[in-house]
Design an enzyme around this catalytic site. Structure first.
Site, PDB file in Angstrom:
ATOM      1  N   ASP A   1      -6.190  -7.072   4.199  1.00  0.00           N
ATOM      2  CA  ASP A   1      -7.309  -6.468   3.466  1.00  0.00           C
ATOM      3  C   ASP A   1      -8.192  -7.573   2.896  1.00  0.00           C
ATOM      4  OD1 ASP A   1      -8.857  -4.491   2.111  1.00  0.00           O
ATOM      5  OD2 ASP A   1      -7.770  -4.982   0.268  1.00  0.00           O
TER       6      ASP A   1
ATOM      7  N   LYS B   1       3.461 -15.313   3.153  1.00  0.00           N
ATOM      8  CA  LYS B   1       3.706 -16.093   1.936  1.00  0.00           C
ATOM      9  C   LYS B   1       5.210 -16.373   1.886  1.00  0.00           C
ATOM     10  CE  LYS B   1       2.281 -17.970  -1.937  1.00  0.00           C
ATOM     11  NZ  LYS B   1       1.427 -19.180  -1.936  1.00  0.00           N
TER      12      LYS B   1
ATOM     13  N   ASP C   1     -12.114  -9.156   4.485  1.00  0.00           N
ATOM     14  CA  ASP C   1     -13.388  -9.216   3.751  1.00  0.00           C
ATOM     15  C   ASP C   1     -13.939 -10.639   3.773  1.00  0.00           C
ATOM     16  OD1 ASP C   1     -13.316  -6.518   3.016  1.00  0.00           O
ATOM     17  OD2 ASP C   1     -13.972  -6.948   0.961  1.00  0.00           O
TER      18      ASP C   1
ATOM     19  N   ASP D   1      -2.591 -18.389   1.261  1.00  0.00           N
ATOM     20  CA  ASP D   1      -3.570 -19.113   0.439  1.00  0.00           C
ATOM     21  C   ASP D   1      -4.269 -20.185   1.274  1.00  0.00           C
ATOM     22  OD1 ASP D   1      -1.087 -20.345   0.581  1.00  0.00           O
ATOM     23  OD2 ASP D   1      -1.113 -21.120  -1.476  1.00  0.00           O
TER      24      ASP D   1
ATOM     25  N   TYR E   1       0.813  -1.216   0.000  1.00  0.00           N
ATOM     26  CA  TYR E   1       0.000   0.000   0.000  1.00  0.00           C
ATOM     27  C   TYR E   1       0.845   1.264   0.000  1.00  0.00           C
ATOM     28  CZ  TYR E   1      -4.555  -2.167   0.820  1.00  0.00           C
ATOM     29  OH  TYR E   1      -5.720  -2.862   0.698  1.00  0.00           O
TER      30      TYR E   1
HETATM   31  C1  IPM Z   1     -10.297  -1.401   3.732  1.00  0.00           C
HETATM   32  C2  IPM Z   1     -10.534  -0.869   2.352  1.00  0.00           C
HETATM   33  C3  IPM Z   1      -9.385   0.046   1.954  1.00  0.00           C
HETATM   34  C4  IPM Z   1      -8.116  -0.783   2.031  1.00  0.00           C
HETATM   35  C5  IPM Z   1      -9.542   0.709   0.576  1.00  0.00           C
HETATM   36  C6  IPM Z   1     -10.816   1.521   0.508  1.00  0.00           C
HETATM   37  C7  IPM Z   1      -8.358   1.549   0.196  1.00  0.00           C
HETATM   38  O1  IPM Z   1     -10.704  -1.901   1.453  1.00  0.00           O
HETATM   39  O2  IPM Z   1     -10.206  -0.593   4.673  1.00  0.00           O
HETATM   40  O3  IPM Z   1     -10.177  -2.618   3.875  1.00  0.00           O
HETATM   41  O4  IPM Z   1      -7.794  -1.478   1.057  1.00  0.00           O
HETATM   42  O5  IPM Z   1      -7.450  -0.742   3.048  1.00  0.00           O
HETATM   43 MG    MG Z   2     -10.720  -3.826   2.319  1.00  0.00          MG
END
Ligand code: IPM
Ligand code: MG
Length: 361
Positions: free
Chosen positions: A251, A195, A255, A227, A146
């Protein structure tokens, strides 16, 4: 006690969900004896519309001057929003990355808890989720891909893009310490995800995490390739307590973890630096498709506000009260559309906020 809270409502569903979290904070304050003073700060698309940039230096200074920041979400629909006609460094997301870096928010805590009441919203089979699960992702937030150097160039007529993944041992150590500290207050297990079969940065990650682990003999450390972790999260999420990982892996895995809890609309998060200061935001995005309709789930933001009370203000009892009210509202059968299941009562964003307020004792 007066809490000075910077509020970034942001874009999309941000303003709606943050409004509910503020309502819940105010109600909790009445009972637990604190008062919140809010200062509205602009970031993301909302800031682009006013200032032409997603985050101004003045906003950073005002965020720093507050005791904690409560945030909604930022960003819009990349296909239709004019914000995405701008160069990448001027888009909404750039503001988020900039504030994380400027405030040194290197530790991102994303708890993923499966509430018994939401088992029906969980896409996994019942035999996998029976008894629920409760894991904490500790994501490194100010390093890695990032924040590495990036560029797009043409090399001998071929368009070529570079993103670099760099970690130094200090960056790894400080996040590992956070993970072990929090594991000590939980079930005393850290799964460090990397990884290391491919990446140098992961091999260093492993070494440093092992050095830190030596100071925590009570905590069980396990290493897992990313993975495999992605697979294990859906195969057997109960095996995890604290997942420690770098920025990009965190990240993606967070999710995934959110979905196995039923909905990303349930997931809170805290981004912390070395002090008590923190930025608190739902893990989900700005959901522009449902913005302004009053149907977004405010629970992740409300739970983020609870994390704020706990981590930045040591108001544990007040935080417990909010979490208990959320559990109760689910037990009582109220659901927003994203977590709706048969036999429950469907409610909108504001109604959910009110119902939670009523249950704060
Ligand atoms: C999160 C989001 C952000 C990230 C994006 C919006 C830049 O997906 O906070 O997880 O990737 O960190
Ligand atoms: Mg995210």
């Amino acid at each position: 006690m007066n809490l000075n809270i910077g509020v970034i409502k942001g874009d999309g569903i941000g303003p709606e969900i943050v409004t509910e979290a503020m309502k819940v904070l105010d109600k909790t304050g009445e009972i637990y004896g604190f008062r919140c003073t809010y200062e509205q700060l602009l970031m993301g698309g909302a800031s682009i519309d006013v200032h032409g940039v997603p985050l101004t230096d003045e906003t950073i200074a005002r965020a720093k001057a507050s005791d904690a920041v409560l945030m909604g979400s930022i960003g819009g629909d990349a296909k239709t929003s004019p914000w995405y006609q701008l160069e990448p460094s001027k888009r909404p997301e750039a503001g988020l990355l900039k504030i994380r870096k400027a405030l040194n928010l290197f530790a991102n805590l994303r708890p993923a808890v499966l509430y018994e009441e939401l088992a029906a919203a969980c896409p996994l089979k019942e035999e996998i989720t029976e008894g629920g699960f409760d894991l904490m992702i500790m994501r490194e937030l100010t390093g890695g891909l990032y924040f590495g150097e990036r560029k797009t160039v043409e090399e001998e007529g071929v368009r070529t893009a570079y993103d670099s993944l760099t970690y130094n041992e200090n960056e790894i150590r400080r996040i590992a310490v956070r993970a072990f500290d929090i594991a000590m207050k939980r079930r005393k297990k850290v799964t460090s995800v990397d990884k290391a079969n491919v990446l140098d940065s992961s091999r260093l990650w492993r070494k440093v995490v092992e050095e830190v682990a030596a100071d925590y003999p009570e905590v069980t450390l396990e290493h897992m390739l990313v993975d495999n972790c992605a697979m294990q999260l859906v195969r057997d999420p109960k095996q995890f307590d604290v997942i420690l990982t770098e920025n990009m892996f965190g990240d993606i895995l967070s999710d995934e973890a959110s979905m196995v809890t039923g909905s990303i609309g349930m997931l809170a998060s805290a981004s912390l630096n070395e002090t008590k200061f923190g930025l608190y935001e739902p893990s989900g995005g700005s959901a522009p498709d449902i913005a302004g309709k009053g149907i977004a789930n405010p629970i992740a933001t409300i739970l983020s506000a609870a994390m704020m009370l706990r981590f930045s203000f040591d108001l544990d009892k007040a935080a417990d009260a909010i979490e208990a009210a959320v559990s109760q509202v689910l037990k009582d059968g109220y659901r927003t559309g994203d977590i709706m299941s048969e036999g429950c009562t469907k409610v909108g964003t504001a109604q959910m906020g009110d119902l939670i307020c009523e249950r704060i004792h």
